[in-house]
Design a protein around this motif. Structure first.
Motif, PDB file in Angstrom:
ATOM      1  N   LEU A 195     164.416 -38.718  69.011  1.00  0.00           N
ATOM      2  CA  LEU A 195     163.078 -38.771  69.611  1.00  0.00           C
ATOM      3  C   LEU A 195     163.137 -38.444  71.099  1.00  0.00           C
ATOM      4  O   LEU A 195     162.301 -37.685  71.624  1.00  0.00           O
ATOM      5  N   ALA A 196     164.125 -39.016  71.793  1.00  0.00           N
ATOM      6  CA  ALA A 196     164.247 -38.771  73.228  1.00  0.00           C
ATOM      7  C   ALA A 196     164.550 -37.307  73.521  1.00  0.00           C
ATOM      8  O   ALA A 196     164.018 -36.722  74.471  1.00  0.00           O
ATOM      9  N   GLU A 197     165.395 -36.688  72.705  1.00  0.00           N
ATOM     10  CA  GLU A 197     165.717 -35.275  72.916  1.00  0.00           C
ATOM     11  C   GLU A 197     164.511 -34.384  72.637  1.00  0.00           C
ATOM     12  O   GLU A 197     164.295 -33.380  73.326  1.00  0.00           O
ATOM     13  N   GLU A 198     163.708 -34.730  71.624  1.00  0.00           N
ATOM     14  CA  GLU A 198     162.484 -33.970  71.372  1.00  0.00           C
ATOM     15  C   GLU A 198     161.502 -34.123  72.536  1.00  0.00           C
ATOM     16  O   GLU A 198     160.824 -33.163  72.929  1.00  0.00           O
ATOM     17  N   PHE A 199     161.428 -35.320  73.096  1.00  0.00           N
ATOM     18  CA  PHE A 199     160.590 -35.554  74.274  1.00  0.00           C
ATOM     19  C   PHE A 199     161.039 -34.639  75.417  1.00  0.00           C
ATOM     20  O   PHE A 199     160.218 -34.012  76.090  1.00  0.00           O
ATOM     21  N   CYS A 200     162.363 -34.569  75.642  1.00  0.00           N
ATOM     22  CA  CYS A 200     162.890 -33.720  76.711  1.00  0.00           C
ATOM     23  C   CYS A 200     162.600 -32.251  76.448  1.00  0.00           C
ATOM     24  O   CYS A 200     162.251 -31.509  77.382  1.00  0.00           O
ATOM     25  N   ASP A 201     162.756 -31.817  75.206  1.00  0.00           N
ATOM     26  CA  ASP A 201     162.473 -30.411  74.869  1.00  0.00           C
ATOM     27  C   ASP A 201     161.024 -30.069  75.158  1.00  0.00           C
ATOM     28  O   ASP A 201     160.717 -28.998  75.697  1.00  0.00           O
ATOM     29  N   PHE A 202     160.118 -30.963  74.811  1.00  0.00           N
ATOM     30  CA  PHE A 202     158.700 -30.704  75.057  1.00  0.00           C
ATOM     31  C   PHE A 202     158.415 -30.641  76.547  1.00  0.00           C
ATOM     32  O   PHE A 202     157.696 -29.753  77.030  1.00  0.00           O
ATOM     33  N   MET A 203     158.988 -31.582  77.322  1.00  0.00           N
ATOM     34  CA  MET A 203     158.764 -31.582  78.763  1.00  0.00           C
ATOM     35  C   MET A 203     159.398 -30.369  79.440  1.00  0.00           C
ATOM     36  O   MET A 203     158.939 -29.919  80.486  1.00  0.00           O
ATOM     37  N   THR A 209     156.633 -24.061  69.760  1.00  0.00           N
ATOM     38  CA  THR A 209     157.272 -24.283  68.454  1.00  0.00           C
ATOM     39  C   THR A 209     156.908 -25.653  67.902  1.00  0.00           C
ATOM     40  O   THR A 209     156.586 -25.794  66.707  1.00  0.00           O
ATOM     41  N   TYR A 210     156.920 -26.662  68.760  1.00  0.00           N
ATOM     42  CA  TYR A 210     156.638 -28.023  68.281  1.00  0.00           C
ATOM     43  C   TYR A 210     155.180 -28.170  67.849  1.00  0.00           C
ATOM     44  O   TYR A 210     154.899 -28.794  66.819  1.00  0.00           O
ATOM     45  N   LEU A 211     154.269 -27.595  68.609  1.00  0.00           N
ATOM     46  CA  LEU A 211     152.851 -27.684  68.231  1.00  0.00           C
ATOM     47  C   LEU A 211     152.592 -26.956  66.925  1.00  0.00           C
ATOM     48  O   LEU A 211     151.826 -27.444  66.068  1.00  0.00           O
ATOM     49  N   ARG A 212     153.198 -25.783  66.749  1.00  0.00           N
ATOM     50  CA  ARG A 212     152.999 -25.056  65.487  1.00  0.00           C
ATOM     51  C   ARG A 212     153.551 -25.843  64.304  1.00  0.00           C
ATOM     52  O   ARG A 212     152.945 -25.857  63.215  1.00  0.00           O
ATOM     53  N   ARG A 213     154.665 -26.543  64.497  1.00  0.00           N
ATOM     54  CA  ARG A 213     155.222 -27.357  63.425  1.00  0.00           C
ATOM     55  C   ARG A 213     154.303 -28.507  63.066  1.00  0.00           C
ATOM     56  O   ARG A 213     154.080 -28.815  61.881  1.00  0.00           O
ATOM     57  N   GLU A 238     146.232 -33.220  69.585  1.00  0.00           N
ATOM     58  CA  GLU A 238     145.252 -33.288  70.658  1.00  0.00           C
ATOM     59  C   GLU A 238     145.837 -34.004  71.887  1.00  0.00           C
ATOM     60  O   GLU A 238     145.604 -33.598  73.028  1.00  0.00           O
ATOM     61  N   ALA A 239     146.624 -35.068  71.654  1.00  0.00           N
ATOM     62  CA  ALA A 239     147.234 -35.786  72.764  1.00  0.00           C
ATOM     63  C   ALA A 239     148.219 -34.893  73.518  1.00  0.00           C
ATOM     64  O   ALA A 239     148.256 -34.884  74.751  1.00  0.00           O
ATOM     65  N   LEU A 240     149.013 -34.124  72.774  1.00  0.00           N
ATOM     66  CA  LEU A 240     149.974 -33.231  73.428  1.00  0.00           C
ATOM     67  C   LEU A 240     149.258 -32.135  74.200  1.00  0.00           C
ATOM     68  O   LEU A 240     149.695 -31.746  75.289  1.00  0.00           O
ATOM     69  N   ARG A 241     148.169 -31.615  73.651  1.00  0.00           N
ATOM     70  CA  ARG A 241     147.433 -30.571  74.366  1.00  0.00           C
ATOM     71  C   ARG A 241     146.796 -31.123  75.639  1.00  0.00           C
ATOM     72  O   ARG A 241     146.744 -30.437  76.670  1.00  0.00           O
ATOM     73  N   ARG A 242     146.325 -32.361  75.594  1.00  0.00           N
ATOM     74  CA  ARG A 242     145.777 -32.964  76.816  1.00  0.00           C
ATOM     75  C   ARG A 242     146.875 -33.135  77.861  1.00  0.00           C
ATOM     76  O   ARG A 242     146.647 -32.943  79.057  1.00  0.00           O
ATOM     77  N   ALA A 243     148.085 -33.512  77.407  1.00  0.00           N
ATOM     78  CA  ALA A 243     149.197 -33.649  78.344  1.00  0.00           C
ATOM     79  C   ALA A 243     149.549 -32.306  78.963  1.00  0.00           C
ATOM     80  O   ALA A 243     149.848 -32.207  80.159  1.00  0.00           O
ATOM     81  N   MET A 244     149.479 -31.240  78.165  1.00  0.00           N
ATOM     82  CA  MET A 244     149.780 -29.900  78.676  1.00  0.00           C
ATOM     83  C   MET A 244     148.721 -29.419  79.649  1.00  0.00           C
ATOM     84  O   MET A 244     149.011 -28.714  80.619  1.00  0.00           O
ATOM     85  N   GLU A 245     147.479 -29.811  79.415  1.00  0.00           N
ATOM     86  CA  GLU A 245     146.397 -29.356  80.292  1.00  0.00           C
ATOM     87  C   GLU A 245     146.503 -29.914  81.696  1.00  0.00           C
ATOM     88  O   GLU A 245     145.888 -29.397  82.629  1.00  0.00           O
ATOM     89  N   LYS A 246     147.287 -30.984  81.854  1.00  0.00           N
ATOM     90  CA  LYS A 246     147.443 -31.554  83.196  1.00  0.00           C
ATOM     91  C   LYS A 246     148.251 -30.641  84.107  1.00  0.00           C
ATOM     92  O   LYS A 246     148.271 -30.811  85.314  1.00  0.00           O
TER      93      LYS A 246
END
Length: 674
Positions: A195-203, A209-213, A238-246
């Motif tokens: 989970l932590a590594e996926e968090f790092c990959d997203f950041m 790739t993660y959103l499409r999955r 939706e939560a991830l997209r809001r985080a990206m919009e920041k």
């Protein structure tokens, strides 16, 4: 002021090869570090007619008393060695960027068994993955709060984590689904690390790739009529997209780059950096510096690259670094960046398109930062200069005291006697030079026992003597001190011990001050002066600042020097004295807290400090240790069964008596037998 010709190397001594050189002052302190493709050509340029040198270069060579150099194989090695020496010696004449504010970063502690997501400031640590820096800590917390829904990584402190594991219940975040609760075993260490590594990959920008999955999983759940799962996945997306919009989209999705811009005038320079990952601005930071050496924009860029990437490696160094001017020569710097990253880094000036437009935005931020810094500093610089001049005039000094050291003594009814040394340079606190002393009761060759025989005067004599014996020892090591005091210096080293830096090197006391300030009146000043006289030091001025009337005392004077209450010089001395008092009190309280915390363990025979700390760390408090069984105490590292039995027996014997209870009312009485 030294004559550069007095230490100029002889013709033919300087090699014609790449290397790094160091100028030292009369105290042996490194004041400038530089690199050169040809040491012979570069060093020869410093020893020409002084009238032909840049004013700052002229000041540097006349302040120096010697020069030395180290030959390396390539310019890339010279670049790396120059950075290492600048970091180690902190030379006063080198460009040193300082943050115009403390920027927080989002950090993931991948070095721990259960990685934690948190906000961090300050120097970077090993085993921690950083993202940012960000302008505000609340922006990080908002982003993390959105992402914990999808990546429920631990965010709690070590104490909360350990307590939850002991009581078998997770914290609130575990109940509301924003933590996977590894503390109570809901997920394995391997699952939590994933989970932590996926968090790092997203950041790090790998979001597509993660959103499409997630979208594919949502559609599959809907087709299988698992509508609750599909709705949860929809909300996660939706939560991830809001985080990206920041983070504003500024470049193409695949762009990973750092943009560096410089705004400068004759005296100062401001640097702004935008960190772009995945086409979005993920972080921003700024530095300002005094131009204490003759350096152009390309030189400022090179120093910024050294500071920005000197300790970074891997993904922290992007594929592209865009700058306003290229270092000369550019090839060694590009190769050095490539080594830090592990692959090629494109170092260039943007010429057209979106990247040039974004560079213009970064340049505007740099200009604004420089204007803001100069506005804030103008009054401060003027005030500090006036304060130093007033002190020099009142104490009849030859020049303004650019380095001031202040000493204070703190104790609790004669116990736990400690001292502090704080340092102010150019009127500003230099906290990296602060020192703390535990008073040992040794005055010269006479042993003084703490308690009734111990007082502030003896303590002041001891701490001043220890500080300057250490200075003389360092001069001896540098070959600048006579051998007649070698025995005393060796005893001083044994007495002091040697503080160490993070990389294991001895920590120095730096060069001596022009002015020593002690907290106190005539007795303390006389003790300080006597300690210096015993060591043969006569070029350091001593004064004391008495609290009651804020009078300044000089050695051997019957009357104090009275500075006006509105004097900037008096105000600076008060700030220096108060800072020394604060630092001493903080140290004394920390020692007292440790003593009280481990008090009952002091009565256990044969139990040293290391095992006391291990017990307190394992159980958290003496109360929990007292309630533990012998078998539980044996679980502490370094504690055998026989020692555990001794500890249990000693704590049971030292247990506080149970409070008396009034059987009629059920109330606890204040004293037994009431």
């Amino acid at each position: 002021m030294a004559d550069p010709s007095s230490y100029r190397p002889k013709p033919g001594q300087i090699p014609d090869s790449p290397g790094v050189y160091r100028f030292r002052d009369e105290h042996g302190r490194v004041i400038y570090v530089g690199k050169a493709k040809s040491l012979r050509q570069r060093l020869s340029s410093y020893f020409q007619d002084l009238a032909g040198l840049h004013p700052r270069t002229r000041t540097m060579v006349t302040t120096a008393a010697s020069v030395e150099w180290t030959v390396v194989s390539t310019e890339v090695e010279a670049l790396q060695l120059e950075y290492s020496w600048i970091k180690e010696y902190d030379p006063r004449f080198n460009v040193k960027y300082r943050d115009d504010k403390s920027y927080p970063s989002l950090a993931v502690t991948l070095g721990e068994e259960f990685p934690r997501v948190q906000v961090m400031r300050g120097p970077k640590k090993k085993g921690v993955r950083y993202f940012g820096p960000y302008a505000h800590a609340w922006a990080i917390r908002e982003t993390v709060d959105l992402m914990l829904r999808v990546f429920p990584v631990r965010t709690c402190s070590a104490g909360v984590f350990k307590r939850s594991a002991q009581i078998g219940r997770p914290c609130l975040l575990g109940y509301i689904g924003k933590c996977s609760a590894p503390c109570v075993g809901r997920v394995s260490p391997e699952e939590h690390r994933e989970l932590a590594e996926e968090f790092c990959d997203f950041m790090a920008g790998r979001t597509g790739t993660y959103l499409r999955r997630l979208e594919q999983q949502m559609h599959e759940a809907a087709e299988e009529m698992e509508y609750e799962k599909a709705a949860r996945l929809r909300d996660d997306i939706e939560a991830l997209r809001r985080a990206m919009e920041k983070n504003a989209v500024v470049l193409a999705d695949a762009t990973d780059a750092d943009l560096i811009a410089v705004a400068e005038d004759e005296l100062e320079a401001a640097v702004q950096i935008f960190h772009v990952r995945g086409g979005r601005v993920r972080g921003q930071r700024g530095w300002v510096t005094d131009k204490v050496e003759a350096v152009d924009t390309a030189g400022l860029v090179e120093h910024a690259l050294q500071q920005l990437y000197g300790e970074e490696s891997g993904d922290a160094v992007p594929k592209e670094v865009l700058v306003p001017a290229l270092p000369e020569p550019v090839e060694p710097v590009a190769q050095w960046l490539g080594r830090r990253r592990g692959s090629r880094v494109d170092l260039r000036i943007p010429q057209r398109g979106d990247k040039k437009d974004l560079m213009a935005t970064v340049e505007r931020n740099a200009q604004q930062a420089l204007v803001l810094h100069k506005t804030k500093r103008a009054s401060d610089l003027t005030t500090r200069s006036r304060a130093l001049e007033e002190i020099a005039e009142a104490l009849e000094l030859d020049s303004a005291p650019l380095r001031i050291e202040c000493f204070d003594i703190s104790h609790l009814q004669g116990q736990d006697v400690v001292a502090s040394m704080v340092v102010f340079e150019d009127g500003l606190a230099r906290k990296s030079e602060y020192r703390r002393f535990q008073i040992k009761g040794r005055v010269g060759d006479t042993q003084v026992w703490h308690g009734e025989g111990q007082d502030d005067v003896r303590s002041m004599h001891e701490v001043i003597g220890r500080r300057f014996r250490r200075y003389l020892l360092e001069k001896q090591k540098a070959g600048e001190w006579s051998e007649e005091n070698a025995v005393e210096a060796a005893e001083a080293e044994a007495e002091e011990g040697t503080a160490r830096t993070e990389d294991g090197r001895p920590k120095r006391f730096a060069y001596p001050p022009q002015l020593v300030v002690v907290d106190g009146g005539q007795p303390q000043v006389a003790a300080a002066r006597r300690a210096l006289d015993e060591l043969g030091i006569d070029d350091v001025v001593v004064c004391g600042l008495a609290k009651r009337l804020e009078e300044v005392w000089l050695p051997g004077e019957d009357d104090p020097v009275v500075l006006p209450r509105t004097s900037e010089g008096l105000y600076l001395l008060q700030r220096v004295r108060d800072e020394a008092h604060r630092f001493a009190i903080a140290y004394q309280r920390s020692k007292r807290t440790k003593t009280l915390k481990a008090g009952p363990l002091d009565a256990v025979p044969g139990l040293g400090e290391t095992r006391k700390k291990a017990l307190l760390k394992h159980f958290g408090s003496v109360k929990r240790l007292r309630a533990a069984t012998v078998e539980q105490i044996c679980e502490t590292p370094g504690i055998g069964r026989k020692t555990a039995e001794t500890i249990a027996a000693a704590l049971a014997a030292a247990a506080p008596p149970a409070p008396a209870v009034n059987t009629a009312t059920g109330e606890i009485m204040e004293e037994a037998g009431e």
